[in-house]
Design an enzyme around this catalytic site. Sequence first.
Site, PDB file in Angstrom:
ATOM      1  N   HIS A 394       9.625  -2.512 -14.997  1.00  0.00           N
ATOM      2  CA  HIS A 394       8.620  -3.422 -14.465  1.00  0.00           C
ATOM      3  C   HIS A 394       7.906  -4.145 -15.595  1.00  0.00           C
ATOM      4  CE1 HIS A 394       6.155  -5.002 -11.267  1.00  0.00           C
ATOM      5  NE2 HIS A 394       5.026  -4.499 -11.754  1.00  0.00           N
ATOM      6  N   ASN A 417      -1.090  -7.222 -12.289  1.00  0.00           N
ATOM      7  CA  ASN A 417       0.196  -6.934 -11.657  1.00  0.00           C
ATOM      8  C   ASN A 417       0.585  -8.094 -10.737  1.00  0.00           C
ATOM      9  OD1 ASN A 417       2.501  -5.543 -10.958  1.00  0.00           O
ATOM     10  ND2 ASN A 417       1.463  -3.784 -10.078  1.00  0.00           N
TER      11      ASN A 417
END
Length: 476
Positions: A394, A417
Amino acid sequence: MDTRPTNPNATDAAWSASGALVQTLIENWESQIVSDPRIRLSRTVLASNDIHSSLLNRTAQISDPHVFNHVIDFKTSPRTDQKSSGRCWLFATTNVLRYQVMTKLNISEFELSQSYLFFWDKLHKANYYLELAIENAEKPLDDRLIYFLSDTANLSRDGGQWDMVVNILEQYGVVPKNIYPESYSSSYSRPLNELLQTKLREHAMILRELYTSLKADNPNREVSLTTVRARKEELMKEVYTIITATLGVPPPANEKFVYDYYDKDNKSIKWVGTPVEFYRNVASGDYPPSDSFSVINDPRNEYGKLYTVEKLGNVWGGRPVLYVNTEINTLKNTVVELIKAGIPVFFGCHVEKHSSSTLGIMDLNLFDYETAFNIKFGLTKKQRLESRDSDMTHAMVICGVHIDLDTGKPVRYKVENSWGDTSGDKGWFMMTDDWFSEYVYQIVVPKALAPKDLVKVYEDGNPTVLAAWDPMGALA
């Protein structure tokens, strides 16, 4: 070879000595475990409840406030949402770039088109895969490399790396989101990926068979390649048809578009130019993406060296994926300097480990596994990579840090995020310094602000090549 005893009357000791599980052994475990009150409580609670919510460490949660004393503050810019797709690397990239856009255009809310970059990456990845199929046409289908490249986990992936997005940016630029908005298949990419995977495997088989037949008639490889590539172009038209139908036709990189917007003073403004001009003149800022490089912490390999991964890329003939490997404290110190300079930091990590998307907390002590199961985790960062327990899954953006005033060392980091504003603290995450040590593998640094010794390693070139299936080939 099966080494279990063949005699059905063999004793439990004989079976156990062979490596098989026997009932007496299991009964022995049970008699020991059932006497532990912690295990009895765990069995009562966890059989009917989610492990993570049940084992949430309240002490750790309280000690992890979303408070930071060095922050790049763009509170009004919306948190982005990659939805059901693997485009975190593109969201992290555009989240970094939009800081420059918002400053340049004097606007309070803005989002770049991740779908625009996604389109061009998908198209080029298809071409890259077919070129690899041609390049390796003489290898057998059960060769490990061929199998790896064609595996569902690797073929037509949504993920990518920093150098791969630079390839797209430099060639196609970037546009505001309203110029090329989301489609269903950009937000929910699995059906598109499955379709592309099937067609690309079919295309690869066609090209392999054509190459083999041509080579049998004419051993001159260049003659064969010219013919095979002509056929590949015909097949790529199918890929283009699929992608444009599902994602939409993007604006051409060198044709002008009009972007109308309001600035912070509520003044209506028109910007006119090409996607490439928007990228170079508005989005790049003082530190263009092409002048930034990846610094990693990979304890398996020698520090102070340059690495790349075999057959990893998206644009055929484009910029290779390169990493400069160094100590974890160098990554941390560099992040702190970048944040103090007002530069958000693209980074790669294994976000699923010891983290809560609901709370937006990444902390090694967040869940009390030791009390519930009477276990401890003993793998080192090096061993987690070697055993494939962890890798870069990620990409996000560090945009703040909390420095301990007594020690001068970082305590926690503010993370942007791309899971929307319902996760974490309205989309923001908090990462502890200890978590950084164990699960952060990469940061991206402008050469002008990077440690000089690492810049020299990067510019000297001559990287060590890691296998295609190496953990450093994982795509965020």
